[in-house]
Each structure stands twice: as C-alpha cells, then as structure tokens.
Write an enzyme that holds these catalytic residues in place. Structure first.
Site, PDB file in Angstrom:
ATOM      1  N   LYS A 135       0.861  -1.192   0.000  1.00 28.09           N
ATOM      2  CA  LYS A 135       0.000   0.000   0.000  1.00 28.09           C
ATOM      3  C   LYS A 135       0.895   1.238   0.000  1.00 28.09           C
ATOM      4  CE  LYS A 135      -3.935   2.010   2.555  1.00 28.09           C
ATOM      5  NZ  LYS A 135      -4.897   1.830   3.667  1.00 28.09           N
TER       6      LYS A 135
ATOM      7  N   SER B 256      -9.830  -0.231   6.980  1.00 30.84           N
ATOM      8  CA  SER B 256      -9.308  -0.179   5.610  1.00 30.84           C
ATOM      9  C   SER B 256      -8.736  -1.464   5.059  1.00 30.84           C
ATOM     10  CB  SER B 256      -8.231   0.894   5.504  1.00 30.84           C
ATOM     11  OG  SER B 256      -8.854   2.141   5.406  1.00 30.84           O
TER      12      SER B 256
ATOM     13  N   SER C 200      -9.695   2.073   2.772  1.00 34.19           N
ATOM     14  CA  SER C 200      -8.842   2.838   1.893  1.00 34.19           C
ATOM     15  C   SER C 200      -7.828   1.990   1.130  1.00 34.19           C
ATOM     16  CB  SER C 200      -8.108   3.912   2.703  1.00 34.19           C
ATOM     17  OG  SER C 200      -7.258   3.325   3.660  1.00 34.19           O
TER      18      SER C 200
END
Ligand code: GLN
Length: 465
Positions: free
Chosen positions: A67, A167, A142
């Site tokens: 990420k 997330s 997210s």
C-alpha cells in the site's frame, strides 16, 4: 511460461524446489500486472523491474504489493496524496524489510484514499481503482488498490495493507478476498506514513486464509524502532489452520446487525450456522457502547490526523513550490494545492476537536468512550473465543451511488469496522457468500493477540466451502 492460477502455498513449494524459475516467472507477473493496471488501476506505481529475491526464504519469489502509505526504499511513496508526490524514501518500513528478507519481491505500490481517509478509494489523487468483479463499483477503501490486485491477479500474490478504522476489512469484503488486521502493535509501524498513530495497523490481504496467516508470521514481531511495538515472540500462524473448531465459542454481537442490508444479514447468519455445523457453538452478545463507536472514532482519528499532517509544509518532504511570500503564505499555498478535499475537511475537523475549550467536550470524551468500548470487548471475550458479524453493512456500491453520499453518510459505512479498530483487537474478513452476485464478508474478531484463533475459524469456514 504459462501463468497458472497457483495458490501461494503451491507456488512457494515449487519455487523453493526449483520447479518454477522465479526470474522467468516475475517477468510474466509484471506483464499481467500491467494489463490489470490498464483495466482497473490498482497501482500508483508499478516497479520497472522486479528485484531478484534476496534469499531463498519462506516467501521465496512471492510477488507482493505494498500500500502506498508504507515506505519502500527507492520506490515512490505518496500515501495517495499530491503533497507527497515524488517522495522516494531512503529506507523501507520494517514490515517490508521483513518480507524482503524472506525472499518476496515487490511489484508496486497500491492505490488508496489520500492518507487512508476514506472507505471507497475515491479520495485518490492518482486515479480510482475499480472493482474487478464489476468495474462500475468500488473495491473498497482505503486499501482499494490492494484488494483490487489481490482479487484479479492471475498469479500468487499477497498485498501489504493498512487499517486505521477498517481499511483492510472493507476492501476485502467488497472484493471477495481475505483481509487480516492484526492486534495494534503486533506489526511494526516504523516506515508507515501516519494517519492516526493510536489506531494504525499494518496487515495484509490475500486470496486465501493461508496467505494472510503466512504473511503475518513474517511481518509481525517486536521492533525497537517503533515504541508501540509489542514485545511478543514471533510465531507461525499457519499452524492454527490445521485445527478444527469443535467446542469453539462464538459470540454474535446483536448491535452489529441493526444497520445492515437484510440480504447481507441472511448470508452472515448462514455462515454462523455453518460454523455451528463444524462444531462451534454460538450465542448472541451485547456490546452496548457500539452506538458511540462512529463519533468517537471520527473525533480521535481526525484529531490525530490533523497533527500528523502539519509536517507537510512543502519544506522537507514531497511537494515544493517556488519560495514566495512569508512563511504562512508559502505553507498555505503548498497545503492548498497538495491536499485533497477530504484531507482538508479532516484537518479542519481535527483542529476544531483539539482546540482549547472543545478538547474536553470532544477529544477527551471520545477517549473515555473508547475505554468503555474496550471494556465491552474484554467482557465479551471472557465468554467467547471469537465474535462473528458482517464486515460491511452493504455490498460494494456503484461509483454513482457513492457520489451522492454526504460526508456523514459516507462515514456511516464504517459503522461495523471502527469499534474493533478502536479497541486494537485483531480481525479477519473472509468471503461468506454473495448478494446479487457481489461478495459479502464475514468479520471474525478476537481478543488482543488471538490472531491464531480467528485464523483457525476463518480457515475452517473456508475449507467447508
Ligand atoms: N474509512 C475510515 C476512515 O476514513 C477508515 C480508513 C482506514 O482504516 N484507513 O477513517
């Protein structure tokens, strides 16, 4: 070489035995990655060339994505924000180092809501990832890019991701993948771009329970560079996957069904019945402070975020402009240009909640409520081994539906994930079934450091098919 749909487990054993040529394989991985990028945009950055595996370790040759808020040495790390455009960290996060030390190879940095501020990966400065199951829909947030590539990759892969308030679980639920969020402090946060320090956790998303259990065994562990890192011995979480769940006690928090789409409620109850068929027992339980979870989460998260974002002033990291005007004018200009709308909203909200005069009413009160919620969970775990609930109140929404949501309606979507995140307990979302052809997640939550137990239940459920 033909890309086969190999499982991580099968791949690793064949790569280690030499049956798969890892270098040859990575070329194909990169081609497949680029074609997925064209269709669904899961990446902010794809590496030009995949590095050779460092060692013939436990993850030898395994492609991983990271990420974009987790620092990777020599690879741009923006946390999904323009304010960090062009930032190339001179070091890697400890979790990334650990994975590389065991021979995994980085394919790229995945798309995310700016700094993690979002639930649908639409607050993105570099393009919105799309759900491979239906490209008109969100793949969750997210960590949207992470779930997107995990769900669509034709090759064995694990995504390193991060959760502050849901997330990892949310994107896993929306894409039919497995998302593991560990106990707060089990995985080092060193090298993570902070959203809210008391909540941030690095975890992972994989296609199968085995993939996240194995990855956690590698990335977990005490790190002197992170003062909140727990001092617990490393362990092999895959050993829990072999155990059955006979006699396991499952609590079903009744407050977690009130806000949920009826069809999702049915899928999740069917899943709980399946756990019963496998030998577990279940009972309803009440977590009475659940209704305060959202307000207290959003006060704490934005308060911490607003202080963390103060450092992006166009001096040391990322975006810089021509030095013009006085300090205030320069900082305002960089920050106005560098932050997106949601980041600005959170800076304003967080600054307000911490202001003299409001601090007691908002921030300190939210901290007290957080303690009450931790007590709710602690009480429940005296009676139960694991709690089971839906991961999200809806299936992956369409982008045109998301556009119509007000900020508050948007935050409401986190209603089921924020409480366990506030409590810092481990959770795993596993695919439980479908509603209108779209995946539904079963959320399994455990007491602090009981990752083994939730993975054991998740694996038994997965095996039962
Ligand atoms: N949707 C939540 C938020 O916007 C959680 C995000 C996250 O876990 N990073 O704060």
């Amino acid at each position: 070489m033909k890309l086969e749909k190999l499982s991580v487990k099968e791949f690793l054993s064949r790569a280690r035995s030499g049956d798969i040529d890892v270098e040859d394989f990575t070329e194909h991985v990169l081609d497949n990655t680029k074609s997925i990028q064209k269709k669904y945009s899961p990446f902010i950055t794809i590496v030009d060339k995949i590095q050779h595996p460092k060692k013939k370790g436990k993850l030898f040759g395994l492609p991983i994505s990271v990420k974009d808020n987790i620092c990777t040495k020599g690879i741009q790390t923006t946390a999904g924000s323009r304010v960090l455009e062009g930032y190339i960290p001179p070091f890697s996060a400890t979790s990334v180092e650990n994975a590389i030390e065991e021979g995994s190879v980085i394919i790229g940095k995945t798309a995310m809501d700016e700094f993690g501020f979002g639930t649908f990966s639409v607050n993105c400065a570099y393009g919105v990832p799309k759900n491979p199951l239906d490209s008109e829909r969100s793949c969750g947030g997210s960590s949207g890019g992470a779930s997107c590539i995990t769900s669509d990759a034709d090759f064995p892969h694990v995504a390193l991701a991060e959760s502050t308030g849901g997330s990892i679980s949310c994107p896993a639920a929306f894409t039919g993948t497995v998302g593991l969020t560990p106990t707060y402090g089990l995985v080092s946060r060193w090298g993570l771009v902070d959203y809210a320090n008391s909540l941030d956790k690095i975890g992972c998303i994989g296609k199968e329970v085995y993939d996240v259990a194995l990855s956690l065994s590698i990335i977990a562990g005490n790190d002197p560079k992170d003062s909140t890192s727990l001092n617990v011995p490393k362990q092999d979480y895959t050993k829990f996957l072999k155990k059955d769940i006979r006699g396991m006690k499952i609590g079903v928090p009744k407050e977690y069904f009130g806000y949920v789409d009826d069809k999702i409620v049915k899928v999740v109850w069917d899943a709980i019945k399946k756990l019963e068929d496998l030998g577990a027992t279940y009972k309803e339980v009440s977590l009475p402070h659940t209704k305060y979870a959202l307000p207290s989460y959003y006060i704490i998260a934005v308060s911490e975020a607003s202080t963390n974002l103060a450092k992006y002033a166009g001096m040391r990291y990322g975006l810089q402009q021509e030095l013009k005007g006085n300090f205030d004018e320069y900082f305002s200009s960089v920050r106005s240009n560098g932050f997106g709308e949601e980041a600005k909203r959170r800076i304003i909200l967080g600054t307000f909640a911490r202001m003299a005069g409001y601090r007691d009413a908002y921030y300190l009160k939210a901290l007290k409520v957080r303690t009450k919620m931790i007590d709710d969970f602690k009480k429940a775990f005296k009676q139960f081994d694991v709690l089971a609930a839906p991961t999200m109140p809806v299936v992956a929404p369409r982008f045109d539906e998301i556009e119509k949501l007000s900020p508050i309606e948007n935050y409401m979507m986190d209603i089921l994930t924020v409480a366990p995140n506030l409590a810092g307990i481990p959770m795993v979302s596993v695919p439980a079934g479908k509603v209108n052809g779209l995946p539904v997640g079963l959320h399994l939550m455990g007491d602090h450091l009981q990752e083994g137990r939730i993975l054991q239940v998740a694996s038994a459920f997965e095996k039962a098919g």
